[in-house]
Write an enzyme that holds these catalytic residues in place. Structure first.
Site, PDB file in Angstrom:
ATOM      1  N   ASP A 200       0.810  -1.219   0.000  1.00  0.00           N
ATOM      2  CA  ASP A 200       0.000   0.000   0.000  1.00  0.00           C
ATOM      3  C   ASP A 200       0.846   1.273   0.000  1.00  0.00           C
ATOM      4  OD1 ASP A 200       0.984   0.049   2.573  1.00  0.00           O
ATOM      5  OD2 ASP A 200      -0.948  -0.280   3.556  1.00  0.00           O
ATOM      6  N   ARG A 201       2.167   1.097  -0.113  1.00  0.00           N
ATOM      7  CA  ARG A 201       3.140   2.203  -0.144  1.00  0.00           C
ATOM      8  C   ARG A 201       3.242   2.947   1.183  1.00  0.00           C
ATOM      9  NH1 ARG A 201       4.030  -1.050  -3.900  1.00  0.00           N
ATOM     10  NH2 ARG A 201       4.781  -0.258  -5.897  1.00  0.00           N
ATOM     11  N   LEU A 202       2.638   2.413   2.230  1.00  0.00           N
ATOM     12  CA  LEU A 202       2.889   2.948   3.569  1.00  0.00           C
ATOM     13  C   LEU A 202       4.130   2.235   4.122  1.00  0.00           C
ATOM     14  CD1 LEU A 202      -0.690   3.280   5.125  1.00  0.00           C
ATOM     15  CD2 LEU A 202       0.815   5.100   4.261  1.00  0.00           C
TER      16      LEU A 202
END
Length: 236
Positions: A200-202
């Site tokens: 989720d690119r977190l």
């Protein structure tokens, strides 16, 4: 005419999900609060997995006295309390840049584990004795290549380079002395950053830096680690 010359190549859709088994990197679950020890734990896991061809391959970034940067892949040859050591030609571009501007950074990226480690620090030359000791441990072909290569300088052809190599091999049928222009550099860490990729690119990013006290950095309280290090989570 190539289509590349007409427009940019769009790579916006190129992305792969990270492993569903990938864990998040939480401060409370760090295997060590000393960044060197944490690096050692990660690196040992990388070595043992058997899926990465050269676990010690690392991107070394340097800059010249005017601040112009350059980067290349090299092989890490040692690490420990004194720092992270590589060997090269002192007269090469990277060698000259580390002499003129003794600051550098290292980037390890291990895609199988969705992990990377960044290290920033000052550069120190390795002692002549240590450089000689390592040079003697290298394969004969590597010793010869180090002697004949005016690294980063242009040459007419590969054949010319091979001719010089063959001449040097005849000149030294037995022991090959280390050239005076070749040796080691150690990057002494001042900052570490441990990164774990998330689909989720977190992404998880934990930065370590030297400090023996809680303090605010960019308005956020840091946490005390071990052996004079503090750490802080960074936004992805």
């Amino acid at each position: 005419m190539s289509s590349i010359s007409k427009k940019n190549v769009d790579l916006g859709a190129m992305r792969k999900p990270y492993s569903t088994k990938q864990q998040i990197l939480l401060e409370t679950q760090l295997e060590s609060k000393n960044p060197l020890k944490l690096f050692d734990i990660w690196f040992d896991e990388i070595k043992k997995c058997g899926k990465i061809y050269e676990p010690n391959a690392v991107c070394l970034a340097t800059s010249d006295k005017n601040g112009r940067p350059s980067a290349r892949m090299v092989l890490l040859k040692a690490y420990g309390d004194q720092g992270f050591t590589i060997f090269t030609n002192y007269e090469s571009r990277k060698g000259q840049e580390m002499i003129q501007n003794p600051n550098a950074s290292l980037l390890f990226y291990w895609d199988v584990f969705n992990r990377q480690v960044r290290i920033e620090g000052r550069v120190e030359k390795v002692s002549e004795e240590e450089s000689v000791q390592y040079f003697k441990s290298r394969p004969r072909a590597s010793q010869l290549s180090a002697r004949i290569s005016q690294q980063s300088k242009p040459i007419d052809s590969r054949d010319k380079m091979v001719d010089i190599y063959n001449e040097e091999e005849i000149k030294y049928p037995n022991d090959i002395p280390k050239p005076h222009f070749w040796g080691g550099f150690t990057i002494v860490p001042e900052v570490y950053e441990f990164w774990m990729g998330q689909t989720d690119r977190l992404h998880d990013r934990i930065r370590f830096f030297k400090s023996d006290d809680n303090q605010k950095v960019d308005g956020i309280i840091t946490k005390l680690g071990e052996d004079g290090w503090a750490y802080q989570r960074l936004q992805p």
